[in-house]
Design an enzyme around this catalytic site. Structure first.
Site, PDB file in Angstrom:
ATOM      1  N   GLU A 372      29.748   2.525  34.558  1.00 19.42           N
ATOM      2  CA  GLU A 372      30.163   3.221  33.315  1.00 19.42           C
ATOM      3  C   GLU A 372      30.954   2.294  32.405  1.00 19.42           C
ATOM      4  OE1 GLU A 372      29.529   6.341  32.437  1.00 19.42           O
ATOM      5  OE2 GLU A 372      29.140   7.481  34.265  1.00 19.42           O
ATOM      6  N   HIS A 375      35.453  -2.875  33.981  1.00 23.56           N
ATOM      7  CA  HIS A 375      36.845  -2.969  33.519  1.00 23.56           C
ATOM      8  C   HIS A 375      36.924  -3.962  32.344  1.00 23.56           C
ATOM      9  CE1 HIS A 375      41.096  -2.219  34.392  1.00 23.56           C
ATOM     10  NE2 HIS A 375      41.332  -3.492  34.125  1.00 23.56           N
TER      11      HIS A 375
HETATM   12  P1  TGC Z   1      27.613  -1.439  19.295  1.00 23.92           P
HETATM   13  O1  TGC Z   1      26.951  -2.228  18.217  1.00 23.92           O
HETATM   14  O2  TGC Z   1      29.093  -1.480  19.419  1.00 23.92           O
HETATM   15  O3  TGC Z   1      27.150   0.087  19.184  1.00 23.92           O
HETATM   16  C1  TGC Z   1      25.790   0.453  19.100  1.00 23.92           C
HETATM   17  C2  TGC Z   1      25.747   1.906  18.636  1.00 23.92           C
HETATM   18  O4  TGC Z   1      26.345   2.757  19.632  1.00 23.92           O
HETATM   19  C3  TGC Z   1      27.503   3.437  19.095  1.00 23.92           C
HETATM   20  N1  TGC Z   1      28.515   3.423  20.152  1.00 23.92           N
HETATM   21  C4  TGC Z   1      28.898   4.508  20.802  1.00 23.92           C
HETATM   22  N2  TGC Z   1      28.563   5.792  20.680  1.00 23.92           N
HETATM   23  C5  TGC Z   1      29.129   6.675  21.523  1.00 23.92           C
HETATM   24  N3  TGC Z   1      30.013   6.306  22.491  1.00 23.92           N
HETATM   25  C6  TGC Z   1      30.357   5.014  22.657  1.00 23.92           C
HETATM   26  N4  TGC Z   1      31.205   4.667  23.632  1.00 23.92           N
HETATM   27  C7  TGC Z   1      29.814   4.045  21.782  1.00 23.92           C
HETATM   28  N5  TGC Z   1      29.939   2.698  21.672  1.00 23.92           N
HETATM   29  C8  TGC Z   1      29.148   2.339  20.661  1.00 23.92           C
HETATM   30  C9  TGC Z   1      27.905   2.607  17.897  1.00 23.92           C
HETATM   31  O5  TGC Z   1      28.599   3.390  16.947  1.00 23.92           O
HETATM   32  C10 TGC Z   1      26.557   2.159  17.379  1.00 23.92           C
HETATM   33  O6  TGC Z   1      25.936   3.250  16.708  1.00 23.92           O
HETATM   34  P2  TGC Z   1      25.048   2.999  15.386  1.00 23.92           P
HETATM   35  O7  TGC Z   1      24.598   4.363  14.999  1.00 23.92           O
HETATM   36  O8  TGC Z   1      25.962   2.343  14.412  1.00 23.92           O
HETATM   37  O9  TGC Z   1      23.928   2.091  15.829  1.00 23.92           O
HETATM   38  O10 TGC Z   1      26.943  -1.858  20.657  1.00 23.92           O
HETATM   39  P3  TGC Z   1      26.962  -3.208  21.446  1.00 23.92           P
HETATM   40  O11 TGC Z   1      25.550  -3.601  21.721  1.00 23.92           O
HETATM   41  O12 TGC Z   1      27.872  -4.220  20.787  1.00 23.92           O
HETATM   42  O13 TGC Z   1      27.567  -2.774  22.866  1.00 23.92           O
HETATM   43  C11 TGC Z   1      28.805  -2.254  23.013  1.00 23.92           C
HETATM   44  C12 TGC Z   1      29.179  -2.147  24.516  1.00 23.92           C
HETATM   45  C13 TGC Z   1      29.165  -3.504  25.192  1.00 23.92           C
HETATM   46  C14 TGC Z   1      30.572  -1.571  24.569  1.00 23.92           C
HETATM   47  C15 TGC Z   1      28.194  -1.219  25.206  1.00 23.92           C
HETATM   48  O14 TGC Z   1      26.945  -1.778  25.250  1.00 23.92           O
HETATM   49  C16 TGC Z   1      28.646  -0.805  26.574  1.00 23.92           C
HETATM   50  O15 TGC Z   1      29.351   0.174  26.709  1.00 23.92           O
HETATM   51  N6  TGC Z   1      28.209  -1.516  27.681  1.00 23.92           N
HETATM   52  C17 TGC Z   1      28.458  -1.077  29.037  1.00 23.92           C
HETATM   53  C18 TGC Z   1      27.197  -0.455  29.612  1.00 23.92           C
HETATM   54  C19 TGC Z   1      27.492   0.704  30.521  1.00 23.92           C
HETATM   55  O16 TGC Z   1      28.551   1.302  30.490  1.00 23.92           O
HETATM   56  N7  TGC Z   1      26.512   1.072  31.333  1.00 23.92           N
HETATM   57  C20 TGC Z   1      26.674   2.206  32.160  1.00 23.92           C
HETATM   58  C21 TGC Z   1      25.366   2.630  32.765  1.00 23.92           C
HETATM   59  S1  TGC Z   1      25.337   4.284  33.393  1.00 23.92           S
HETATM   60  C22 TGC Z   1      26.349   4.252  34.726  1.00 23.92           C
HETATM   61  O17 TGC Z   1      26.985   3.318  35.053  1.00 23.92           O
HETATM   62  C23 TGC Z   1      26.423   5.516  35.471  1.00 23.92           C
HETATM   63  S2  TGC Z   1      27.373   5.477  36.908  1.00 23.92           S
HETATM   64  C24 TGC Z   1      27.531   7.114  37.083  1.00 23.92           C
HETATM   65  C25 TGC Z   1      28.150   7.582  38.339  1.00 23.92           C
HETATM   66  O18 TGC Z   1      27.584   7.373  39.437  1.00 23.92           O
HETATM   67  O19 TGC Z   1      29.187   8.287  38.236  1.00 23.92           O
HETATM   68  P1  FAD Z   2      26.965  -7.625  34.480  1.00 23.09           P
HETATM   69  O1  FAD Z   2      26.795  -6.939  33.192  1.00 23.09           O
HETATM   70  O2  FAD Z   2      25.998  -8.693  34.847  1.00 23.09           O
HETATM   71  O3  FAD Z   2      28.429  -8.169  34.633  1.00 23.09           O
HETATM   72  C1  FAD Z   2      28.820  -9.121  35.620  1.00 23.09           C
HETATM   73  C2  FAD Z   2      30.278  -9.515  35.336  1.00 23.09           C
HETATM   74  O4  FAD Z   2      30.369 -10.137  34.039  1.00 23.09           O
HETATM   75  C3  FAD Z   2      31.227  -8.319  35.300  1.00 23.09           C
HETATM   76  O5  FAD Z   2      32.457  -8.673  35.862  1.00 23.09           O
HETATM   77  C4  FAD Z   2      31.380  -8.049  33.814  1.00 23.09           C
HETATM   78  O6  FAD Z   2      32.606  -7.422  33.476  1.00 23.09           O
HETATM   79  C5  FAD Z   2      31.329  -9.483  33.259  1.00 23.09           C
HETATM   80  N1  FAD Z   2      30.934  -9.514  31.856  1.00 23.09           N
HETATM   81  C6  FAD Z   2      29.787  -9.057  31.302  1.00 23.09           C
HETATM   82  N2  FAD Z   2      29.791  -9.274  29.977  1.00 23.09           N
HETATM   83  C7  FAD Z   2      30.960  -9.870  29.671  1.00 23.09           C
HETATM   84  C8  FAD Z   2      31.563 -10.342  28.489  1.00 23.09           C
HETATM   85  N3  FAD Z   2      30.959 -10.187  27.291  1.00 23.09           N
HETATM   86  N4  FAD Z   2      32.772 -10.925  28.544  1.00 23.09           N
HETATM   87  C9  FAD Z   2      33.408 -11.041  29.739  1.00 23.09           C
HETATM   88  N5  FAD Z   2      32.906 -10.597  30.912  1.00 23.09           N
HETATM   89  C10 FAD Z   2      31.694 -10.040  30.886  1.00 23.09           C
HETATM   90  N6  FAD Z   2      23.611   2.448  35.816  1.00 23.09           N
HETATM   91  C11 FAD Z   2      22.838   3.446  35.266  1.00 23.09           C
HETATM   92  O7  FAD Z   2      22.188   3.239  34.251  1.00 23.09           O
HETATM   93  N7  FAD Z   2      22.792   4.670  35.863  1.00 23.09           N
HETATM   94  C12 FAD Z   2      23.463   4.981  36.989  1.00 23.09           C
HETATM   95  O8  FAD Z   2      23.393   6.124  37.481  1.00 23.09           O
HETATM   96  C13 FAD Z   2      24.268   3.955  37.597  1.00 23.09           C
HETATM   97  N8  FAD Z   2      24.908   4.180  38.781  1.00 23.09           N
HETATM   98  C14 FAD Z   2      25.538   3.142  39.423  1.00 23.09           C
HETATM   99  C15 FAD Z   2      26.032   3.325  40.718  1.00 23.09           C
HETATM  100  C16 FAD Z   2      26.616   2.268  41.391  1.00 23.09           C
HETATM  101  C17 FAD Z   2      27.096   2.453  42.801  1.00 23.09           C
HETATM  102  C18 FAD Z   2      26.755   1.001  40.748  1.00 23.09           C
HETATM  103  C19 FAD Z   2      27.410  -0.156  41.439  1.00 23.09           C
HETATM  104  C20 FAD Z   2      26.278   0.818  39.473  1.00 23.09           C
HETATM  105  C21 FAD Z   2      25.644   1.873  38.790  1.00 23.09           C
HETATM  106  N9  FAD Z   2      25.064   1.683  37.533  1.00 23.09           N
HETATM  107  C22 FAD Z   2      24.313   2.677  36.948  1.00 23.09           C
HETATM  108  C23 FAD Z   2      25.051   0.355  36.921  1.00 23.09           C
HETATM  109  C24 FAD Z   2      26.381  -0.033  36.267  1.00 23.09           C
HETATM  110  O9  FAD Z   2      26.587   0.684  35.090  1.00 23.09           O
HETATM  111  C25 FAD Z   2      26.345  -1.555  36.025  1.00 23.09           C
HETATM  112  O10 FAD Z   2      26.481  -2.172  37.297  1.00 23.09           O
HETATM  113  C26 FAD Z   2      27.430  -2.003  35.088  1.00 23.09           C
HETATM  114  O11 FAD Z   2      27.203  -1.535  33.777  1.00 23.09           O
HETATM  115  C27 FAD Z   2      27.573  -3.546  35.059  1.00 23.09           C
HETATM  116  O12 FAD Z   2      26.345  -4.159  34.890  1.00 23.09           O
HETATM  117  P2  FAD Z   2      25.906  -5.337  35.900  1.00 23.09           P
HETATM  118  O13 FAD Z   2      26.080  -4.858  37.285  1.00 23.09           O
HETATM  119  O14 FAD Z   2      24.553  -5.780  35.486  1.00 23.09           O
HETATM  120  O15 FAD Z   2      26.950  -6.494  35.674  1.00 23.09           O
END
Ligand code: TGC
Ligand code: FAD
Length: 392
Positions: A372, A375
């Site tokens: 999500e 950190h």
């Molecule tokens: P950026 O250019 O900043 O934004 C692109 C568009 O998105 C909008 N936006 C948001 N909208 C809602 N909530 C947010 N938190 C938003 N952040 C940005 C923004 O306004 C923009 O909209 P528009 O209409 O102008 O196009 O995007 P960026 O490419 O620079 O990326 C920003 C960054 C790095 C923060 C984002 O990509 C990010 O959050 N990366 C982390 C990825 C992540 O969290 N993955 C999670 C996968 S799911 C998961 O982990 C589920 S685990 C669940 C579980 O088991 O509990």
């Molecule tokens: P990377 O993005 O490759 O990051 C590796 C390291 O580099 C990290 O320490 C990160 O902080 C650092 N890093 C990356 N970019 C930068 C930067 N710009 N500057 C400095 N440091 C940086 N995803 C889903 O879509 N759906 C799910 O349901 C889901 N469930 C999950 C359940 C589990 C148990 C786990 C472990 C992960 C899950 N995820 C899910 C994926 C999760 O969201 C990703 O693991 C997470 O977003 C990080 O991506 P990555 O693992 O590819 O690490």
């Protein structure tokens, strides 16, 4: 030795909760402590999610709890947060299941779906008869989801999806997957959400084995091999990265409450242990170095609770910004992981046994720290907000 004061007694947070909020929390607390905790270590060891609890979660309105209509309970943000904290007191895997079902899969359909899609999927998902997952991350696209390779190509009244999603919570047994894919629109491409249903040809969800964290949550891949999805399954009301990020904002808010549940479980059990465990002829709880750690941990947890409640009340009153959610997720998950590690240390050798909850929570929180938005990602979101400079 005197009777110790509980964290709740010191924080007095209950005096800021309504009777209804305390009641909902109490019901989930009972369920987790009676039906889950006795087998928590065993399920962790066996890499097993307790599917028998899904029906009970549904009956209590925990699935899609904060969504309105379509069979969902329509709870407030604070009620939802309290639920997640009780679930994660049991195990992050329980909270993950509920977060993914409600805040990610169901939220995506609720916020961006057509009326037809909402009526078809949401009541079944709220009832726990359909399990959802959320596919954003890919093997080569994690923190930067805009780099995703999964593509959807229009072919008549279908889209053909190809690509692989990685680390997907619940995918091995999910009935529906909300999958994010790029659609080529001539020169450019934009991200769209698709509801992919189990049984569609070219949709596989192999389980990931050997995790040392979140072992009682099932995690898998989503492999899409020219998977034909009816165009009617595309989420029509949002395009672009804002779609999945909007869902993540909901889930991250919940995690910032949930993680504190794991921290509380660690601290409570470790204080009990330290009052019993004698070294140098006295309980280790009477040692100042141990007490200093407890004082720090209790202070951090209580501050985290107050932060979550503050943003929860604001969310209920009108909304909070993604930056505020990043602050809360980063702060509360970071402190909870620190608490779990400290508690593990105070338990000494026993701290590595599954008989005590600290090592299980500590290992789980390593995932919560990463998923999500890692950190570091949330550090950079805050850094960008505070300075106006993008350091990604
Ligand atoms: P950026 O250019 O900043 O934004 C692109 C568009 O998105 C909008 N936006 C948001 N909208 C809602 N909530 C947010 N938190 C938003 N952040 C940005 C923004 O306004 C923009 O909209 P528009 O209409 O102008 O196009 O995007 P960026 O490419 O620079 O990326 C920003 C960054 C790095 C923060 C984002 O990509 C990010 O959050 N990366 C982390 C990825 C992540 O969290 N993955 C999670 C996968 S799911 C998961 O982990 C589920 S685990 C669940 C579980 O088991 O509990
Ligand atoms: P990377 O993005 O490759 O990051 C590796 C390291 O580099 C990290 O320490 C990160 O902080 C650092 N890093 C990356 N970019 C930068 C930067 N710009 N500057 C400095 N440091 C940086 N995803 C889903 O879509 N759906 C799910 O349901 C889901 N469930 C999950 C359940 C589990 C148990 C786990 C472990 C992960 C899950 N995820 C899910 C994926 C999760 O969201 C990703 O693991 C997470 O977003 C990080 O991506 P990555 O693992 O590819 O690490």
């Amino acid at each position: 030795m005197h009777e110790p004061l509980s964290l709740d007694a010191i924080s007095a947070i209950d005096s800021h909760l309504s009777e209804e909020e305390r009641m909902i929390r109490g019901a989930v607390r009972r369920l987790v402590r009676e039906r889950y905790l006795p087998r928590a270590g065993e399920l962790f060891e066996k890499e097993e999610f307790p599917k028998d609890l899904i029906g009970e979660f549904a009956e209590m309105g925990l699935l899609g709890a904060s969504l309105k209509g379509y069979g969902c309970a329509g709870m407030s943000a604070v009620q939802y947060g309290l639920i997640l904290q009780e679930l994660e007191y049991g195990d992050s895997g329980l909270r993950s299941f509920v977060s993914v079902q409600g805040s990610l899969a169901m939220y995506a359909i609720h916020a961006y779906g057509s009326e037809e899609q909402k009526n078809k999927f949401l009541p079944e998902m709220a009832a726990g008869r359909l399990i959802g997952c959320f596919g954003l991350t890919e093997p080569d696209s994690g923190s930067d989801p805009s780099s995703m390779k999964t593509r959807a190509r229009k072919d008549g009244d279908h889209y053909v999806l190809s690509g692989t999603k990685m680390w997907i919570t619940n995918s091995p047994f999910a009935d529906v997957a909300v999958v994010w894919a790029k659609v080529d629109d001539g020169d450019a491409s934009s991200i769209h959400g698709f509801i992919v249903e189990r049984g569609m040809k070219g949709f596989e969800t192999p389980k990931i084995h050997g995790k040392m964290s979140l072992r009682s949550s099932e995690t898998g891949e989503i492999v899409l091999d020219e998977c034909r999805v009816p165009a009617a399954n595309m989420l029509p009301n949002k395009r672009g990265l804002g779609g999945p990020l909007g869902c993540l904002t909901q889930a991250r808010f919940g995690i910032s409450w949930g993680a504190l549940g794991a921290a509380k479980a660690c601290l409570e059990s470790t204080i009990s242990y330290a009052r019993e465990r004698k070294q140098f002829d006295v309980p280790i709880a009477s040692k100042q170095l141990i007490q200093a750690q407890f004082a720090d941990m209790a202070s951090e947890i209580i501050k985290g609770d107050i932060l979550a409640l503050h943003y929860g009340r604001m969310k209920d009153a009108g909304g909070i910004t993604p930056v505020q959610v990043s602050l809360c997720k980063r702060n509360n998950v970071g402190l909870s992981l620190d608490v779990a590690r400290k508690c593990r240390g105070i338990l000494g050798g026993n701290g590595i046994l599954l008989e005590y909850p600290a090592i299980r929570h500590m290992l789980n929180l390593e995932s919560v720290y990463t998923y999500e938005g890692t950190h570091e990602v949330h550090t950079l979101v805050l850094g960008k907000a505070l300075t106006g400079c993008n350091a990604f």
